[in-house]
Design an enzyme around this catalytic site. Sequence first.
Site, PDB file in Angstrom:
ATOM      1  N   GLU A   1       4.966  -4.895   6.945  1.00  0.00           N
ATOM      2  CA  GLU A   1       4.207  -3.853   7.663  1.00  0.00           C
ATOM      3  C   GLU A   1       4.679  -3.661   9.096  1.00  0.00           C
ATOM      4  OE1 GLU A   1       2.875  -6.111   5.680  1.00  0.00           O
ATOM      5  OE2 GLU A   1       1.158  -5.307   4.590  1.00  0.00           O
TER       6      GLU A   1
ATOM      7  N   GLU B   1      -0.749  -9.205  -0.813  1.00  0.00           N
ATOM      8  CA  GLU B   1      -2.177  -9.465  -0.585  1.00  0.00           C
ATOM      9  C   GLU B   1      -2.942  -9.525  -1.912  1.00  0.00           C
ATOM     10  OE1 GLU B   1      -2.326  -6.300   2.267  1.00  0.00           O
ATOM     11  OE2 GLU B   1      -2.894  -7.669   3.877  1.00  0.00           O
TER      12      GLU B   1
ATOM     13  N   ALA C   1       0.854  -1.177   0.000  1.00  0.00           N
ATOM     14  CA  ALA C   1       0.000   0.000   0.000  1.00  0.00           C
ATOM     15  C   ALA C   1       0.894   1.232   0.000  1.00  0.00           C
ATOM     16  CB  ALA C   1      -0.897  -0.017   1.226  1.00  0.00           C
TER      17      ALA C   1
ATOM     18  N   GLY D   1       0.522  -4.970   0.690  1.00  0.00           N
ATOM     19  CA  GLY D   1      -0.677  -4.997  -0.164  1.00  0.00           C
ATOM     20  C   GLY D   1      -0.409  -5.668  -1.509  1.00  0.00           C
TER      21      GLY D   1
HETATM   22  N1  CAA Z   1       4.627   3.237  -0.567  1.00  0.00           N
HETATM   23  C1  CAA Z   1       5.048   4.399  -1.091  1.00  0.00           C
HETATM   24  N2  CAA Z   1       6.199   4.530  -1.790  1.00  0.00           N
HETATM   25  C2  CAA Z   1       6.945   3.429  -1.957  1.00  0.00           C
HETATM   26  C3  CAA Z   1       6.558   2.182  -1.436  1.00  0.00           C
HETATM   27  C4  CAA Z   1       5.335   2.097  -0.709  1.00  0.00           C
HETATM   28  N3  CAA Z   1       4.867   0.935  -0.213  1.00  0.00           N
HETATM   29  N4  CAA Z   1       7.510   1.280  -1.758  1.00  0.00           N
HETATM   30  C5  CAA Z   1       8.465   1.936  -2.452  1.00  0.00           C
HETATM   31  N5  CAA Z   1       8.125   3.242  -2.585  1.00  0.00           N
HETATM   32  C6  CAA Z   1       8.855   4.302  -3.283  1.00  0.00           C
HETATM   33  C7  CAA Z   1      10.055   4.760  -2.479  1.00  0.00           C
HETATM   34  O1  CAA Z   1       9.683   5.711  -1.512  1.00  0.00           O
HETATM   35  C8  CAA Z   1      10.927   5.338  -3.564  1.00  0.00           C
HETATM   36  O2  CAA Z   1      10.427   6.608  -3.906  1.00  0.00           O
HETATM   37  P1  CAA Z   1      11.471   7.841  -4.156  1.00  0.00           P
HETATM   38  O3  CAA Z   1      12.267   7.403  -5.351  1.00  0.00           O
HETATM   39  O4  CAA Z   1      10.574   9.014  -4.417  1.00  0.00           O
HETATM   40  O5  CAA Z   1      12.287   7.936  -2.925  1.00  0.00           O
HETATM   41  C9  CAA Z   1      10.650   4.426  -4.756  1.00  0.00           C
HETATM   42  O6  CAA Z   1       9.419   3.775  -4.471  1.00  0.00           O
HETATM   43  C10 CAA Z   1      11.717   3.368  -4.967  1.00  0.00           C
HETATM   44  O7  CAA Z   1      11.889   2.686  -3.732  1.00  0.00           O
HETATM   45  P2  CAA Z   1      13.316   2.508  -3.004  1.00  0.00           P
HETATM   46  O8  CAA Z   1      14.232   3.603  -3.380  1.00  0.00           O
HETATM   47  O9  CAA Z   1      13.045   2.272  -1.555  1.00  0.00           O
HETATM   48  O10 CAA Z   1      13.796   1.173  -3.730  1.00  0.00           O
HETATM   49  P3  CAA Z   1      14.760   0.058  -3.124  1.00  0.00           P
HETATM   50  O11 CAA Z   1      15.056  -0.855  -4.260  1.00  0.00           O
HETATM   51  O12 CAA Z   1      15.888   0.660  -2.378  1.00  0.00           O
HETATM   52  O13 CAA Z   1      13.866  -0.717  -2.028  1.00  0.00           O
HETATM   53  C11 CAA Z   1      11.888  -1.819  -1.223  1.00  0.00           C
HETATM   54  C12 CAA Z   1      12.748  -1.456  -2.448  1.00  0.00           C
HETATM   55  C13 CAA Z   1      12.634  -2.803  -0.327  1.00  0.00           C
HETATM   56  C14 CAA Z   1      10.615  -2.499  -1.771  1.00  0.00           C
HETATM   57  C15 CAA Z   1      11.530  -0.538  -0.433  1.00  0.00           C
HETATM   58  O14 CAA Z   1      11.022   0.420  -1.345  1.00  0.00           O
HETATM   59  C16 CAA Z   1      10.497  -0.742   0.626  1.00  0.00           C
HETATM   60  O15 CAA Z   1      10.821  -1.250   1.697  1.00  0.00           O
HETATM   61  N6  CAA Z   1       9.237  -0.327   0.363  1.00  0.00           N
HETATM   62  C17 CAA Z   1       8.173  -0.395   1.336  1.00  0.00           C
HETATM   63  C18 CAA Z   1       7.640  -1.801   1.510  1.00  0.00           C
HETATM   64  C19 CAA Z   1       6.548  -1.844   2.543  1.00  0.00           C
HETATM   65  O16 CAA Z   1       6.731  -1.524   3.697  1.00  0.00           O
HETATM   66  N7  CAA Z   1       5.345  -2.280   2.111  1.00  0.00           N
HETATM   67  C20 CAA Z   1       4.178  -2.406   2.992  1.00  0.00           C
HETATM   68  C21 CAA Z   1       3.342  -1.187   2.904  1.00  0.00           C
HETATM   69  S1  CAA Z   1       2.018  -1.125   4.103  1.00  0.00           S
HETATM   70  C22 CAA Z   1       0.812  -2.148   3.471  1.00  0.00           C
HETATM   71  O17 CAA Z   1       0.943  -2.723   2.409  1.00  0.00           O
HETATM   72  C23 CAA Z   1      -0.457  -2.286   4.328  1.00  0.00           C
HETATM   73  C24 CAA Z   1      -1.444  -3.265   3.836  1.00  0.00           C
HETATM   74  O18 CAA Z   1      -1.566  -4.353   4.315  1.00  0.00           O
HETATM   75  C25 CAA Z   1      -2.370  -2.918   2.753  1.00  0.00           C
END
Ligand code: CAA
Length: 256
Positions: free
Chosen positions: A130, A110, A64, A107
């Site tokens: 998460e 999911e 998400a 998400g």
């Molecule tokens: N939401 C918003 N933005 C996100 C995102 C997310 N879930 N995942 C990645 N992005 C964005 C980053 O902020 C980044 O944006 P900028 O270039 O503007 O900084 C861009 O995508 C590229 O990401 P990274 O630079 O972080 O890329 P990476 O290769 O270094 O890392 C990753 C990849 C490990 C997937 C890392 O992006 C990450 O940890 N993302 C978040 C994952 C996460 O926590 N997901 C769960 C979300 S909560 C949820 O899903 C609740 C639910 O149950 C519905």
Amino acid sequence: MGKYICVWKEKEVAVIQLNRPKVLNALNRPMVDEIVEKLEYFDRDETVRVIIITGNERAFAAGADIDEMANDNPITLEKLNQFAVWDRIALIKKPIICAVNGYALGGGFELALNGDIIFAAENAVFGFPEVNIGVMPGAGGTQRLTKVIGKVKALEYIWLGEPMSAKEAYQYGIVNRLVAPELVFEEAMKFAQRLAKQPPLSLRLIKEAVNKAVDSSLVDGLQLERKNFYLLFASKDQKEGMQAFAEKRKPNFTGE
Ligand code: CAA
């Protein structure tokens, strides 16, 4: 073409491609609305028999959209009822194949678990991170992952928030096929075209029946187990088995 997704058709197979590449296909609310609306549209379209959901080579979806929800509170979430739209995915009657490259996190995982069949790249990464941002899965992850891999492993992954490799996901029975990254979509499409030749009504009723098996509650399951346990005491084999135990000999079961 939507704002956050691309769609097209290849014969009787419809494709929904998630299209927010700059944020690894992070699922914001309007994007989820678009996905679900298109799923429902294709479900009604008689020229479509199978639906594929896919992302790009870096990400199926990294979860998400964290930015979108960072300032939410329980009241805004309750008013938005943001996850209600996800329930509509489970009502789609046609087969949904998810073709996963790169990250399928939170998400994104999911969404993949909401589909029916998963084709994944050998280097795809699944997981529920998460917990690392102080929350937990909210769009069905605790339920769907647990139903597939069982309580103890689900707790381990969701508690620790650690990634699950595609190979592990395959071993747990989450992923149907592991494929070289550049072939994921092609192989998913081949499978979809095969499914598209099967009788559509059978496919939808099979999907409904199989989902029913997955969905029975523990309470229903325990009641059925108990009823069947009691029923076995009407059999001769129960008498024979317990008698043989008492007499310290091998039982001779007759199926009566
Ligand atoms: N939401 C918003 N933005 C996100 C995102 C997310 N879930 N995942 C990645 N992005 C964005 C980053 O902020 C980044 O944006 P900028 O270039 O503007 O900084 C861009 O995508 C590229 O990401 P990274 O630079 O972080 O890329 P990476 O290769 O270094 O890392 C990753 C990849 C490990 C997937 C890392 O992006 C990450 O940890 N993302 C978040 C994952 C996460 O926590 N997901 C769960 C979300 S909560 C949820 O899903 C609740 C639910 O149950 C519905």
